[in-house]
Motif scaffolding. Structure first.
Motif, mmCIF file in Angstrom:
data_model
loop_
_atom_site.group_PDB
_atom_site.id
_atom_site.type_symbol
_atom_site.label_atom_id
_atom_site.label_comp_id
_atom_site.label_asym_id
_atom_site.label_seq_id
_atom_site.Cartn_x
_atom_site.Cartn_y
_atom_site.Cartn_z
ATOM 1 N N LEU A 157 17.823 -4.498 45.588
ATOM 2 C CA LEU A 157 17.488 -5.644 44.742
ATOM 3 C C LEU A 157 17.916 -5.404 43.297
ATOM 4 O O LEU A 157 18.371 -6.331 42.611
ATOM 5 C CB LEU A 157 15.982 -5.917 44.814
ATOM 6 N N TYR A 158 17.766 -4.151 42.825
ATOM 7 C CA TYR A 158 18.216 -3.861 41.457
ATOM 8 C C TYR A 158 19.710 -4.122 41.314
ATOM 9 O O TYR A 158 20.158 -4.664 40.295
ATOM 10 C CB TYR A 158 17.906 -2.419 41.068
ATOM 11 N N ALA B 35 10.810 0.895 50.931
ATOM 12 C CA ALA B 35 10.542 0.269 49.627
ATOM 13 C C ALA B 35 11.548 0.767 48.590
ATOM 14 O O ALA B 35 12.058 -0.011 47.776
ATOM 15 C CB ALA B 35 9.117 0.572 49.174
ATOM 16 N N ALA B 36 11.848 2.069 48.608
ATOM 17 C CA ALA B 36 12.814 2.625 47.654
ATOM 18 C C ALA B 36 14.213 2.092 47.921
ATOM 19 O O ALA B 36 14.956 1.746 46.987
ATOM 20 C CB ALA B 36 12.814 4.146 47.748
ATOM 21 N N ALA C 39 10.034 2.620 41.903
ATOM 22 C CA ALA C 39 9.308 2.115 43.066
ATOM 23 C C ALA C 39 8.301 3.145 43.566
ATOM 24 O O ALA C 39 7.165 2.803 43.928
ATOM 25 C CB ALA C 39 10.287 1.743 44.173
ATOM 26 N N GLU D 273 20.468 3.240 41.018
ATOM 27 C CA GLU D 273 19.579 2.957 42.141
ATOM 28 C C GLU D 273 18.583 4.089 42.370
ATOM 29 O O GLU D 273 17.463 3.851 42.822
ATOM 30 C CB GLU D 273 20.399 2.693 43.402
ATOM 31 N N ALA E 201 14.297 -1.452 46.778
ATOM 32 C CA ALA E 201 14.290 -1.523 45.315
ATOM 33 C C ALA E 201 15.694 -1.316 44.761
ATOM 34 O O ALA E 201 16.127 -2.028 43.843
ATOM 35 C CB ALA E 201 13.332 -0.479 44.741
ATOM 36 N N ALA F 38 15.840 3.323 40.106
ATOM 37 C CA ALA F 38 15.039 2.242 40.675
ATOM 38 C C ALA F 38 14.118 2.776 41.761
ATOM 39 O O ALA F 38 12.966 2.344 41.885
ATOM 40 C CB ALA F 38 15.953 1.151 41.237
ATOM 41 N N ALA F 39 14.603 3.735 42.552
ATOM 42 C CA ALA F 39 13.782 4.354 43.585
ATOM 43 C C ALA F 39 12.618 5.135 42.978
ATOM 44 O O ALA F 39 11.495 5.110 43.490
ATOM 45 C CB ALA F 39 14.634 5.269 44.460
#
Length: 236
Positions: A128-129, A121-122, A205, A198, A125, A201-202
């Protein structure tokens, strides 16, 4: 009471439940307690060796290198393997050590499947970011320059950050969790690049995944073999 005693008590409060959760299964089962971690470290080391060979670089890039300008379907197909492809510009031993410690603690404390879910998931994420940030452009809030669309986006660092945050939340190591998040924010402030963004973003998430069981009124993320160690469950 001396300063040293205060410091020891604070350390026990911060890391005691987590240490107990990790120590007991490892003492009882040894390496058999962390098969996912050992397989992940071995796969990352193998891919590092292969991609540094003239015959191996191309296949590893084709199967596991993700860029923001790739077609969406290709990026999604490559994302699972990209987690284990070390970045060529960073020392691989650091990545392997981080995986061994953080993946191992997460596998014992959270369980194998939760660890895998959070790690992917991380990574997703961050992927996608990058696409959204490049599409928004450098002038937009949290946007990225177009040149970042061609940056190869691989490695376990986003997964390591997310797992560290989730383990800290699950075992209430609040100070350690805050330090991890602050370090990621400082990294982005000092060196504002795609990797730093990123990592944030992780973190986002990870916090979202931690909040799901809390918001539903259930128990927290504890679910591994160390969950019986006495660490209190997270409840809303």
């Amino acid at each position: 009471m001396t300063f040293g005693q205060d410091l020891c008590r604070a350390a026990r409060r911060e890391w005691g439940p987590l240490w107990s959760a990790v120590r007991a299964p490892l003492a009882a089962r040894g390496p058999r307690a962390v098969p996912l971690t050992l397989a992940s470290v071995a796969l990352t080391a193998l891919l590092q060796v292969v991609q540094n060979r003239p015959w191996g670089y191309g296949p590893v890039q084709t199967l596991g290198a993700v860029r923001a300008d790739d077609p969406v379907w290709a990026a999604l197909l490559r994302t699972p393997l990209s987690l284990f492809v070390p970045a060529l510009d960073l020392p691989v031993w650091g990545a392997l050590a981080q995986m061994l410690v953080v993946f191992g603690a997460a596998e014992v404390c959270l369980g194998r499947w939760r660890t895998l879910l959070i790690a992917y998931a991380a990574t997703l994420a961050g992927t996608l970011y990058a696409r959204i940030g490049v599409a928004a452009g450098p002038d937009a809030f949290l946007g990225l320059p177009g040149s970042d669309a061609r940056v190869v986006d691989t490695g376990p660092s986003a997964a390591v950050v997310a797992l560290a945050v989730c383990v800290c939340v699950a075992y209430r190591a609040r100070i350690t969790g805050a330090v991890v998040i602050a370090a990621m924010a400082a990294e982005t402030a000092v060196k504002d690049n795609l990797a730093g963004r990123e990592h944030l973003a992780a973190v986002a998430a990870a916090l979202a995944l931690c909040a799901v069981p809390v918001l539903r009124g259930g128990q927290g993320l504890e679910g591994g073999s160390g969950a019986r160690s006495g660490a209190p469950p997270i409840r809303s």
